[in-house]
Every structure is written in structure tokens, then in C-alpha cells.
Motif scaffolding. Structure first.
Motif, PDB file in Angstrom:
ATOM      1  N   ASP A  36      83.549 -26.540  69.600  1.00 24.21           N
ATOM      2  CA  ASP A  36      84.812 -26.956  68.988  1.00 24.21           C
ATOM      3  C   ASP A  36      85.696 -27.755  69.934  1.00 24.21           C
ATOM      4  O   ASP A  36      86.147 -28.838  69.616  1.00 24.21           O
ATOM      5  N   ASP A  37      85.977 -27.196  71.073  1.00 22.33           N
ATOM      6  CA  ASP A  37      86.907 -27.812  72.018  1.00 22.33           C
ATOM      7  C   ASP A  37      86.293 -27.743  73.409  1.00 22.33           C
ATOM      8  O   ASP A  37      86.569 -26.820  74.173  1.00 22.33           O
ATOM      9  N   CYS A  68      88.859 -18.464  73.841  1.00 23.35           N
ATOM     10  CA  CYS A  68      88.220 -18.898  72.600  1.00 23.35           C
ATOM     11  C   CYS A  68      87.433 -17.721  72.040  1.00 23.35           C
ATOM     12  O   CYS A  68      87.230 -16.723  72.729  1.00 23.35           O
ATOM     13  N   ASP A  69      87.006 -17.837  70.827  1.00 21.90           N
ATOM     14  CA  ASP A  69      86.161 -16.821  70.210  1.00 21.90           C
ATOM     15  C   ASP A  69      84.727 -17.118  70.650  1.00 21.90           C
ATOM     16  O   ASP A  69      84.035 -17.929  70.039  1.00 21.90           O
ATOM     17  N   GLY A  76      77.849 -20.667  66.244  1.00 21.86           N
ATOM     18  CA  GLY A  76      77.856 -22.041  65.742  1.00 21.86           C
ATOM     19  C   GLY A  76      76.865 -22.920  66.477  1.00 21.86           C
ATOM     20  O   GLY A  76      76.179 -23.753  65.873  1.00 21.86           O
ATOM     21  N   VAL A  77      76.765 -22.725  67.787  1.00 24.62           N
ATOM     22  CA  VAL A  77      75.804 -23.491  68.590  1.00 24.62           C
ATOM     23  C   VAL A  77      74.386 -23.145  68.146  1.00 24.62           C
ATOM     24  O   VAL A  77      73.557 -24.029  67.930  1.00 24.62           O
ATOM     25  N   ARG A  78      74.096 -21.842  67.982  1.00 24.74           N
ATOM     26  CA  ARG A  78      72.751 -21.429  67.551  1.00 24.74           C
ATOM     27  C   ARG A  78      72.371 -22.068  66.223  1.00 24.74           C
ATOM     28  O   ARG A  78      71.281 -22.623  66.080  1.00 24.74           O
ATOM     29  N   LEU A 103      83.559 -20.079  81.965  1.00 30.90           N
ATOM     30  CA  LEU A 103      84.715 -20.233  81.085  1.00 30.90           C
ATOM     31  C   LEU A 103      85.783 -20.999  81.851  1.00 30.90           C
ATOM     32  O   LEU A 103      86.100 -20.660  82.993  1.00 30.90           O
ATOM     33  N   HIS A 104      86.326 -22.034  81.227  1.00 28.36           N
ATOM     34  CA  HIS A 104      87.368 -22.851  81.861  1.00 28.36           C
ATOM     35  C   HIS A 104      88.707 -22.553  81.193  1.00 28.36           C
ATOM     36  O   HIS A 104      88.845 -22.719  79.984  1.00 28.36           O
ATOM     37  N   PRO A 105      89.707 -22.125  81.972  1.00 27.00           N
ATOM     38  CA  PRO A 105      91.021 -21.868  81.387  1.00 27.00           C
ATOM     39  C   PRO A 105      91.613 -23.141  80.778  1.00 27.00           C
ATOM     40  O   PRO A 105      91.462 -24.228  81.337  1.00 27.00           O
ATOM     41  N   THR A 106      92.242 -22.993  79.634  1.00 22.64           N
ATOM     42  CA  THR A 106      92.921 -24.117  79.005  1.00 22.64           C
ATOM     43  C   THR A 106      94.413 -23.830  78.975  1.00 22.64           C
ATOM     44  O   THR A 106      94.841 -22.688  79.062  1.00 22.64           O
TER      45      THR A 106
END
Length: 117
Positions: A36-37, A68-69, A76-78, A103-106
Motif C-alpha cells: 500500500d505505502d 501498518c497492519d 495482500g502480497v501473498r 519496518l521503517h517508521p513513518t
């Protein structure tokens, strides 16, 4: 002009083989499309595959923005990877393993910048 009897049967003409690395590129691109993002400074998704006849088992490694979830993103990727490999390579995909590498903080909150006391 040759008739129908002169044609070679499909099973005798040979087969089309799609290289594992090509299927891996399809899977990596599909994973990119499904996020998604994507994190601004994250590495692009990578994929490895094992192909046996018309079946591909896929492993995707990726990075996500946080928060993120994660479960929804991986699901979704699968789904998208399996669908795109099936559509573009004509292979069944019984397994897509997704590994979140980082995981990258946004955002610009103090927590996101590492200033938690």
C-alpha cells in the motif's frame, strides 16, 4: 499446401520453460505492486522461487512502513503474487511465504524519530 495430417501434435513439438529467475522477477514486481505505502528509503521486495513443472513456490522478502497492519499487508502480497505469477507465467502457486525484513517508521512524531525517553 499441407493438410491437417501433416501437423505435428502439440505434445511432440516441445515445451516452453520459464526460468526460475524470470518467475522471481514477476513475483518481486507483484509484491511491489501490492504494498500500500512502500517506505521511502526501503529496499525493493526480493523474491526467490522453486519451480517444479507447472508449480512455483515463492518466498518474498520485503520492507514495510510502520505503523501498518502487517498481517493485512502480507496477506495482500501473498494473494497478488500468486495471482500475477498464475496469470503471467501460467503456473500454479500453492505457497507464497512473506518475510518482513525491516519496518521503517513513518511520520515525524518523536517516537518515529527515536526520541522516546
Amino acid at each position: 499446401m499441407s493438410g491437417v495430417k501433416d501437423r505435428i501434435a502439440a505434445g511432440e513439438r516441445g515445451e516452453t520453460r520459464i526460468a526460475d529467475r524470470v518467475v522471481a522477477k514477476i513475483a518481486a514486481q507483484a509484491a511491489r505492486e501490492a504494498i500500500d505505502d512502500p517506505p521511502e528509503h526501503g529496499a525493493p521486495p526480493r523474491a526467490t522461487v522453486t519451480v517444479h513443472r507447472d508449480t512455483a513456490r515463492v518466498r518474498v522478502s520485503l520492507e514495510l512502513g510502520y505503523p501498518c497492519d502487517i498481517g493485512r499487508q502480507c496477506g495482500g502480497v501473498r494473494r497478488h503474487v500468486a495471482e500475477r505469477v498464475r496469470a503471467l507465467a501460467g503456473m500454479e502457486v500453492p505457497e507464497v511465504a512473506v518475510q518482513v525484513e525491516r519496518l521503517h517508521p513513518t511520520g515525524t512524531s518523536a517516537a518515529a524519530q527515536g526520541r522516546i525517553q
